[in-house]
Design an enzyme around this catalytic site. Structure first.
Site, mmCIF file in Angstrom:
data_model
loop_
_atom_site.group_PDB
_atom_site.id
_atom_site.type_symbol
_atom_site.label_atom_id
_atom_site.label_comp_id
_atom_site.label_asym_id
_atom_site.label_seq_id
_atom_site.Cartn_x
_atom_site.Cartn_y
_atom_site.Cartn_z
ATOM 1 N N HIS A 37 0.450 -0.994 0.050
ATOM 2 C CA HIS A 37 0.516 -0.157 -0.287
ATOM 3 C C HIS A 37 0.904 1.123 -0.338
ATOM 4 O O HIS A 37 0.461 2.206 -1.055
ATOM 5 C CB HIS A 37 -0.988 0.213 1.322
ATOM 6 C CG HIS A 37 -1.781 -0.821 1.573
ATOM 7 N ND1 HIS A 37 -1.354 -2.511 2.203
ATOM 8 C CD2 HIS A 37 -3.191 -1.587 0.756
ATOM 9 C CE1 HIS A 37 -2.725 -3.321 2.726
ATOM 10 N NE2 HIS A 37 -3.459 -2.607 1.241
ATOM 11 N N GLN A 61 -17.641 -7.670 -0.649
ATOM 12 C CA GLN A 61 -17.020 -8.191 -1.410
ATOM 13 C C GLN A 61 -17.000 -9.691 -0.722
ATOM 14 O O GLN A 61 -15.840 -10.713 -1.050
ATOM 15 C CB GLN A 61 -15.814 -7.912 -1.683
ATOM 16 C CG GLN A 61 -14.428 -7.091 -0.426
ATOM 17 C CD GLN A 61 -14.002 -6.589 -0.937
ATOM 18 O OE1 GLN A 61 -14.077 -4.883 -1.553
ATOM 19 N NE2 GLN A 61 -12.869 -6.751 -1.381
ATOM 20 N N LYS A 149 -0.695 -7.416 -7.712
ATOM 21 C CA LYS A 149 -1.061 -8.732 -7.460
ATOM 22 C C LYS A 149 -2.715 -8.698 -7.686
ATOM 23 O O LYS A 149 -2.322 -9.725 -7.477
ATOM 24 C CB LYS A 149 -1.150 -8.755 -5.964
ATOM 25 C CG LYS A 149 -1.125 -10.273 -4.801
ATOM 26 C CD LYS A 149 -0.808 -10.537 -3.737
ATOM 27 C CE LYS A 149 -1.639 -9.937 -2.821
ATOM 28 N NZ LYS A 149 -2.804 -9.805 -2.806
ATOM 29 N N ARG A 189 -2.822 -10.221 3.969
ATOM 30 C CA ARG A 189 -3.385 -11.362 5.273
ATOM 31 C C ARG A 189 -2.384 -12.428 5.799
ATOM 32 O O ARG A 189 -2.313 -13.294 6.458
ATOM 33 C CB ARG A 189 -3.971 -12.588 4.349
ATOM 34 C CG ARG A 189 -5.371 -12.092 3.275
ATOM 35 C CD ARG A 189 -5.324 -12.960 2.076
ATOM 36 N NE ARG A 189 -7.036 -12.506 1.542
ATOM 37 C CZ ARG A 189 -8.659 -12.698 1.577
ATOM 38 N NH1 ARG A 189 -8.127 -13.540 2.716
ATOM 39 N NH2 ARG A 189 -9.540 -12.241 1.299
HETATM 40 O O1 PAF Z 1 -7.870 -4.776 -3.126
HETATM 41 C C1 PAF Z 1 -7.950 -4.003 -1.406
HETATM 42 O O2 PAF Z 1 -7.858 -3.656 -0.181
HETATM 43 C C2 PAF Z 1 -9.527 -4.346 -1.793
HETATM 44 O O3 PAF Z 1 -10.528 -4.813 -2.417
HETATM 45 C C3 PAF Z 1 -10.227 -2.429 -2.325
HETATM 46 C C4 PAF Z 1 -9.930 -2.122 -4.038
HETATM 47 C C5 PAF Z 1 -10.505 -1.605 -1.690
HETATM 48 C C6 PAF Z 1 -11.846 -2.221 -2.583
HETATM 49 O O4 PAF Z 1 -12.788 -2.699 -1.663
#
Ligand code: PAF
Length: 281
Positions: A37, A61, A149, A189
């Protein structure tokens, strides 16, 4: 660094700055931030006047409620990291802010979402599209940053931007995979891996690298069998799928076309599901 909880307030602030010619880069996240990130944030900072990071664990999701529950939450550390990186705005909404009512939208990604991850995590990409489309409308960034990734997610987001946003205002920027020193792809994770599974997990990227390098010696079917067999030879690992696909359609290929083909894998290391990919040249 300013933290916003409400869509209306961050939208208003961004609109007014954009009227003064300020450009915005956006890094959507679910928190549990790591060096991957950080690399997206650094890239955004180098290409825009302001950078916005969202932290929102998106329930729609997760097809598996246990996975959602176990998703690591490290808010204090996340805020420190993004403050140190010089992020301008953070958007941290409650679930009710993003989903005041159930989101019933069904997106159509011409099948991109039904293979690989989509096959094993039904509804996952529809949930990703629900949240990212809402975030795009709230933030209205000039550029949005995603890691390679999540190869399939990137393809789906690109299609969403094209089909549902007309590819007009937002540029999707793809950023390289960031890896641990031993090659394991960084992931939120990874912190859930036991020391033993962490050790084994290195075999995923190492096996992919080995056959990435030697791919010309094998057919696609041989590559698929060898990669799966070698990874699963480690008793701590179980491959869920390894597919060799076309970069654009994500359809399985019969032959590798250099620069246009990627090997995508999902592996369970104990109960932690890891994904990775390598492009073939
Ligand atoms: O890649 C992620 O962390 C998630 O799928 C995202 C793009 C923030 C959407 O919740």
């Amino acid at each position: 660094m300013e933290i916003f909880k409400y869509s209306a307030s961050i939208s208003k602030e961004i609109s007014s700055l954009k009227n003064h010619g300020i450009s915005f880069g956006f890094v959507p996240t679910m928190g549990a931030l790591h060096e991957g990130h950080a690399s997206l944030i650094r890239k955004s900072k180098s290409e825009n006047n302001f950078t916005v990071v969202s932290i929102f664990v998106n329930p729609t999701q997760f097809n598996n409620p246990g996975d959602l529950e176990k998703y690591p939450r490290t808010e204090k550390e996340d805020l420190k990291l993004i403050e140190d990186l010089g992020v301008d705005f953070v958007f941290m909404p409650e679930i009710s802010e993003i989903y005041p009512e159930k989101d019933l939208r069904i997106f159509d990604f011409d099948g991109l979402d039904s293979v690989m991850e989509g096959q094993f995590r039904p509804g996952h990409f529809n949930g990703v599209a629900q949240v990212v489309s809402k975030l795009f409308k709230i933030i209205q960034p000039d550029k949005a940053y995603f890691g390679k990734k999540d190869f399939q997610q990137l393809a789906v987001i690109r299609m969403m931007n094209q089909k549902y946003f007309g590819n007009k205002n937002i540029k999707i920027v793809a950023c390289d995979i960031v890896r641990e020193a031993d090659g394991l792809a960084m992931s939120s994770r990874n912190v859930r891996l036991s020391p033993e599974h962490r050790k084994s997990a290195v075999n995923i990227s190492q096996t992919l690298f080995k056959y990435q390098k030697n791919n010309k010696n094998y057919t696609v079917n041989q590559l698929k069998n060898l990669v799966t067999k070698e990874i699963d030879a480690d008793k701590n690992l179980k491959t869920e799928y390894f597919e060799i696909v076309d970069n654009t359609t994500l359809k399985p290929v019969e032959q590798i076309i250099p620069g246009k083909t990627t090997g995508c894998i999902a592996v369970f290391a104990g109960d932690v599901r890891l994904i990775d990919n390598v492009s073939f040249s």
